[in-house]
Design a protein around this motif. Structure first.
Motif, PDB file in Angstrom:
ATOM      1  N   ILE A  54    -125.894  52.526  -6.406  1.00  0.00           N
ATOM      2  CA  ILE A  54    -125.764  53.944  -6.764  1.00  0.00           C
ATOM      3  C   ILE A  54    -124.341  54.419  -6.466  1.00  0.00           C
ATOM      4  O   ILE A  54    -123.761  55.196  -7.216  1.00  0.00           O
ATOM      5  N   ASP A  55    -123.776  53.908  -5.385  1.00  0.00           N
ATOM      6  CA  ASP A  55    -122.420  54.305  -4.997  1.00  0.00           C
ATOM      7  C   ASP A  55    -121.355  53.773  -5.955  1.00  0.00           C
ATOM      8  O   ASP A  55    -120.370  54.454  -6.212  1.00  0.00           O
ATOM      9  N   VAL A  56    -121.517  52.547  -6.425  1.00  0.00           N
ATOM     10  CA  VAL A  56    -120.402  51.952  -7.171  1.00  0.00           C
ATOM     11  C   VAL A  56    -120.453  52.187  -8.677  1.00  0.00           C
ATOM     12  O   VAL A  56    -119.422  52.087  -9.340  1.00  0.00           O
ATOM     13  N   CYS A  57    -121.599  52.491  -9.228  1.00  0.00           N
ATOM     14  CA  CYS A  57    -121.687  52.600 -10.697  1.00  0.00           C
ATOM     15  C   CYS A  57    -120.714  53.664 -11.214  1.00  0.00           C
ATOM     16  O   CYS A  57    -120.812  54.827 -10.843  1.00  0.00           O
ATOM     17  N   PRO A  58    -119.764  53.275 -12.055  1.00  0.00           N
ATOM     18  CA  PRO A  58    -118.757  54.246 -12.489  1.00  0.00           C
ATOM     19  C   PRO A  58    -119.333  55.399 -13.309  1.00  0.00           C
ATOM     20  O   PRO A  58    -118.857  56.518 -13.195  1.00  0.00           O
ATOM     21  N   ASP A  82    -122.319  56.576 -12.963  1.00  0.00           N
ATOM     22  CA  ASP A  82    -123.259  57.294 -12.101  1.00  0.00           C
ATOM     23  C   ASP A  82    -124.641  57.436 -12.731  1.00  0.00           C
ATOM     24  O   ASP A  82    -125.202  58.532 -12.770  1.00  0.00           O
ATOM     25  N   PRO A 131    -120.331  46.091 -11.756  1.00  0.00           N
ATOM     26  CA  PRO A 131    -120.172  46.338 -10.320  1.00  0.00           C
ATOM     27  C   PRO A 131    -121.514  46.434  -9.582  1.00  0.00           C
ATOM     28  O   PRO A 131    -121.657  45.901  -8.484  1.00  0.00           O
ATOM     29  N   ALA A 176    -115.634  58.735 -10.449  1.00  0.00           N
ATOM     30  CA  ALA A 176    -116.476  57.602 -10.074  1.00  0.00           C
ATOM     31  C   ALA A 176    -116.227  57.317  -8.588  1.00  0.00           C
ATOM     32  O   ALA A 176    -115.986  58.235  -7.821  1.00  0.00           O
ATOM     33  N   ASN A 177    -116.277  56.043  -8.189  1.00  0.00           N
ATOM     34  CA  ASN A 177    -116.010  55.650  -6.803  1.00  0.00           C
ATOM     35  C   ASN A 177    -114.759  54.788  -6.829  1.00  0.00           C
ATOM     36  O   ASN A 177    -114.747  53.735  -7.479  1.00  0.00           O
ATOM     37  N   ARG A 220    -114.581  51.019  -7.129  1.00  0.00           N
ATOM     38  CA  ARG A 220    -114.956  50.332  -8.365  1.00  0.00           C
ATOM     39  C   ARG A 220    -114.627  51.181  -9.597  1.00  0.00           C
ATOM     40  O   ARG A 220    -115.320  51.105 -10.605  1.00  0.00           O
ATOM     41  N   GLU A 224    -113.407  45.196 -12.565  1.00  0.00           N
ATOM     42  CA  GLU A 224    -113.863  43.803 -12.544  1.00  0.00           C
ATOM     43  C   GLU A 224    -112.690  42.857 -12.814  1.00  0.00           C
ATOM     44  O   GLU A 224    -112.877  41.736 -13.300  1.00  0.00           O
ATOM     45  N   ARG A 277    -116.699  61.047  -6.843  1.00  0.00           N
ATOM     46  CA  ARG A 277    -117.636  61.877  -7.618  1.00  0.00           C
ATOM     47  C   ARG A 277    -117.164  63.317  -7.770  1.00  0.00           C
ATOM     48  O   ARG A 277    -117.958  64.249  -7.806  1.00  0.00           O
ATOM     49  N   ARG A 294    -122.480  65.199  -8.020  1.00  0.00           N
ATOM     50  CA  ARG A 294    -123.747  64.928  -7.325  1.00  0.00           C
ATOM     51  C   ARG A 294    -124.386  66.230  -6.849  1.00  0.00           C
ATOM     52  O   ARG A 294    -125.562  66.466  -7.054  1.00  0.00           O
ATOM     53  N   CYS A 326    -115.749  56.503 -18.474  1.00  0.00           N
ATOM     54  CA  CYS A 326    -115.459  57.652 -17.603  1.00  0.00           C
ATOM     55  C   CYS A 326    -114.206  58.368 -18.089  1.00  0.00           C
ATOM     56  O   CYS A 326    -113.988  59.526 -17.757  1.00  0.00           O
ATOM     57  N   HIS A 337    -125.237  65.948 -13.133  1.00  0.00           N
ATOM     58  CA  HIS A 337    -124.807  64.791 -13.933  1.00  0.00           C
ATOM     59  C   HIS A 337    -124.670  65.171 -15.409  1.00  0.00           C
ATOM     60  O   HIS A 337    -123.651  64.891 -16.048  1.00  0.00           O
TER      61      HIS A 337
END
Ligand SMILES: Cc1cc2nc3c(=O)[nH]c(=O)nc-3n(C[C@H](O)[C@H](O)[C@H](O)COP(=O)(O)OP(=O)(O)OC[C@H]3O[C@@H](n4cnc5c(N)ncnc54)[C@H](O)[C@@H]3O)c2cc1C
Ligand code: SF4
Ligand code: SF4
Lengths: 73, 579
Positions: free
Chosen positions: A26-30, A32, A54, B46-47, B50, B56, B160, B183, B221, B486
């Motif tokens: 849940i944290d890493v999914c770009p 969301d 990811p 995002a985070n 990642r 990747e 986020r 969020r 994104c 969201h």
């Protein structure tokens, strides 16, 4: 929380350790799109997946499987 | 109003970096390294761990300028020619002279680049003229190494948070940003002395042929928020008529990737199995030949690897199915495509805006400064032609270092509270409507219209109709309903997409010639017209709130281009294959 019918991202709840507090995917999914449902289980909440991985790579228990979304399969 | 929508969070910092993908982390790292006492805040929708195009890894550095293979001058010249001359050479030189040091620094952080037996970087030739591609067969961990540096320096990170509009001081300088927490639904006001925009390309502009909204070439994104924010803050945008269109694996919509397979002996062919282009390096001219072949009786177009030895194919798979877009193998499996026996069907992508791949975006000088004081842009968002991953990092660095100097000794700029009130109302409106249009439907319709009216070949009347449709969709945006934060993020992204679509259409209509191969191919103005159009086409928000379009001259070259070389990229077709 919304849910996707026929989700392309699936979680093996026997392996998933969300109950122990894991939130990695849940944290890493770009985009969301992964979330906990009312029962505290992780699921694909939105059909907005970039099939980027990811979530699958970072999951400590290998509980996640990402498939190519149906429209481009 | 519900409780969720009334909370306003306040934050402040000295240097604010918006976008934690590729350029953003380097901006933050280099700002903090230069002035450890400066407060640096890095935010991303995002985070950061990642986020962005490199989450990747990457298959290769597409534009490495490595001593012994190429000089900065040769690189500047090649990129000038590949872009039909319309470039800011000083900005490209600023990248070229720092490329090697950046690669060495990443190497020292642990990032793996391909080396030969002597330990030297193993550069390959993919471009039409010089050698600039440095493979990264084990490049999948690049983001982890960069993230470690962010942690080492203790840089503040906020995930986020989706920036929606920049704050501007009464004297026109930048004062911070406003953002939405996707969020919690909180509205956030962040005051800053300098802001570095690193929000990437406009990757959700056209609709992919698959119809899947998130099946884009670019990280989805990157909806184009940065273009919209820079525009509304008064910054000049450049080259928005120079679209990004890439040759990709059909339906999968990711790179195949010719840069990886080329050095191993792979190449692009038509349905007869014949080569038709001399260079697989992505340029508008190459895309024009690619598109012509797709449309001709010789189409479709394929990537050919079936002639390679089994071990070679295995090596290719170990790159293509592991880094960058690691689901490529899964996709091929589903289609029963094996590189050993099958050609890989290719197609062209939907349109996007991306300075990293073409030549468009927020106007910046060689210091990454936009035309708004205190506002910087780096990476795919800014117009430094063909800048790719390493250019994003170098321009991030340049912006970070310049921004700390700019911020030093400056107080936090004041701003008019009305800006916050208006933005708070705009951002939260979709959450407060009892009913309304579904953001997914509106986005689908908008992006289908982008395909119908803006996909080259560009036609005047079609683009004019497109503008009418975009204006109607702007009205529809006043009726969009979001059920949660969201969906609200998705709804807000559509505002940016429609801004990008309109500005891209207007810039395209303004330039009444054809240039950059397929990127700006106008069937009713088929010829290139240097006498009138050897200039940038720029757009900014006019005093009446409407887009103002104008020409910006190309600065005198610092690296001259000979008459015998300037058209080299217009001769990419292999003549024997033409019918
Ligand atoms: C599939 C693919 C393959 C590629 N292959 C190569 C290659 O092999 N070699 C090469 O050199 N280059 C390659 N590139 C190009 C290279 O990756 C990019 O040029 C570079 O990474 C761009 O960096 P960036 O920082 O501008 O954008 P990104 O790394 O995409 O970062 C942008 C960030 O901004 C965030 N963001 C967007 N909007 C907002 C907002 N409103 N608020 C907050 N955050 C926001 C996003 O979440 C994202 O993290 C490739 C690109 C793609 C997409
Ligand atoms: S593949 Fe990417 S977009 Fe899809 S759920 Fe996993 S992390 Fe999210
Ligand atoms: S990362 Fe894996 S274990 Fe953790 S919550 Fe997600 S699926 Fe469950």
């Amino acid at each position: 929380m919304p849910k996707v019918n026929q989700p392309s991202v699936t979680i093996d709840h026997d392996k998933c350790i969300a109950a122990k507090g894991c939130r990695t995917c849940i944290d890493v999914c770009p985009t969301d799109i992964l979330a906990l449902d009312e029962e505290g289980k992780v699921h694909m909440a939105y059909d907005q997946c970039w099939y980027c991985l990811p979530c699958q790579h970072d999951c400590p228990t290998k509980a996640i499987t990402v498939a190519i979304p149906y429209l481009l399969r | 109003m519900s409780a969720i929508t009334t909370a306003i969070r306040q934050m402040e910092t000295d240097v604010l970096v918006i976008g934690g993908g590729t350029a953003g982390p380097l901006a933050a790292i280099k700002a903090k390294e230069k002035a450890p006492g400066t407060r640096v805040l890095l935010l991303d929708k995002a985070n950061v761990k990642r986020a962005g195009a490199i989450a990747e890894g990457m298959d290769s550095v597409n534009n490495a300028v490595i001593p012994g293979y190429a000089t900065p001058e040769q690189y500047v010249k090649e990129i000038t020619i590949a872009n039909d001359g319309i470039v800011n050479q000083k900005a490209i030189m600023a990248y070229a002279t720092r490329s090697y040091d950046m690669i060495r620094e990443l190497d020292s952080w642990g990032v793996k680049f391909e080396k030969d037996e002597t330990g030297a970087y193993a550069v390959k030739k993919v471009h039409h003229m010089g050698a600039y591609v440095l493979p990264m067969p084990e490049g999948h961990a690049i983001k982890k190494f960069i993230y470690k540096q962010i942690r080492r320096l203790g840089i503040a990170v906020s995930n986020r948070l989706i920036a929606t509009r920049l704050l501007v001081a009464p004297d026109g300088r930048i004062a911070g940003t406003m953002a939405l927490d996707s969020r919690s639904g909180e509205f956030v006001v962040i005051r800053a002395k300098a802001v570095i925009l690193c929000t990437g390309s406009a990757g959700r502009l056209g609709l992919p042929a698959s119809g899947y909204l998130f099946g884009t070439y670019e990280n989805p994104c990157n909806a184009g928020d940065g273009y919209s924010m820079a525009y509304h803050a008064g910054a000049e945008l450049s080259g928005l008529e120079c679209f990004q269109i890439n040759p990709l694996i059909k339906d999968y919509n990711g790179p195949a990737c010719a840069y990886v397979t080329g050095p191993f002996g792979g190449f692009t062919v038509n349905a007869k199995g014949e080569r038709f282009i001399k260079s697989d390096y992505w340029s508008g001219q190459m895309m024009l030949e690619f598109w012509r072949e797709l449309e001709s009786g010789n189409g479709p177009v394929f990537l050919k690897l079936d002639h390679l030895a089994d071990e070679t194919v295995t090596r290719i798979e170990n790159i293509l199915h592991v880094t960058e877009r690691p689901t490529r193998g899964l996709f091929h499996e589903g289609r029963h495509t094996d590189y050993r026996s099958d050609l890989v069907e290719m197609h062209i992508s939907e349109i996007g805006l991306c300075g990293g791949h073409s030549a468009s975006g927020v106007w910046v000088d060689e210091n990454a400064r936009t035309t708004v004081p205190g506002l910087y842009a780096a990476g795919d968002l800014c117009n430094v032609a063909h800048n790719y991953m390493m250019g994003a990092m170098v321009f991030g660095m340049i912006a970070g270092q310049d921004a700390v100097d700019y911020a030093a000794g400056l107080d936090l700029p004041e701003f008019d509270a009305g800006q916050v009130e208006r933005e708070h109302a705009r951002v939260l409106a979709p959450l407060e409507r009892a009913e309304g249009l579904d953001p997914t439907d509106v986005e689908y319709k908008l992006r289908r219209m982008v395909n119908d009216y803006l996909q080259p070949p560009k036609v005047t009347r079609k683009m004019e109709i497109g503008l009418d449709r975009f204006a109607e969709i702007r009205e529809d945006l006043k009726r969009v309903k979001a059920g949660n934060p969201h969906e609200l993020m998705r709804a807000l992204e559509i505002h940016a997409i429609v801004d990008c679509a309109e500005l891209a259409a207007r810039a395209s209509l303004f330039r009444t010639e054809s240039r950059w191969g397929l990127y700006h191919y106008r069937s009713d103005f088929e010829e290139r017209n240097d006498a009138e159009w050897f200039c940038f086409v720029e757009v900014r928000k006019g005093p009446d709130g409407k887009p103002e379009i104008f020409k910006r001259p190309v600065d005198p070259y610092i690296v001259p281009v000979g008459d015998d070389e300037r058209d080299a990229y217009n001769q990419l077709r292999i003549e024997t294959a033409a019918e």
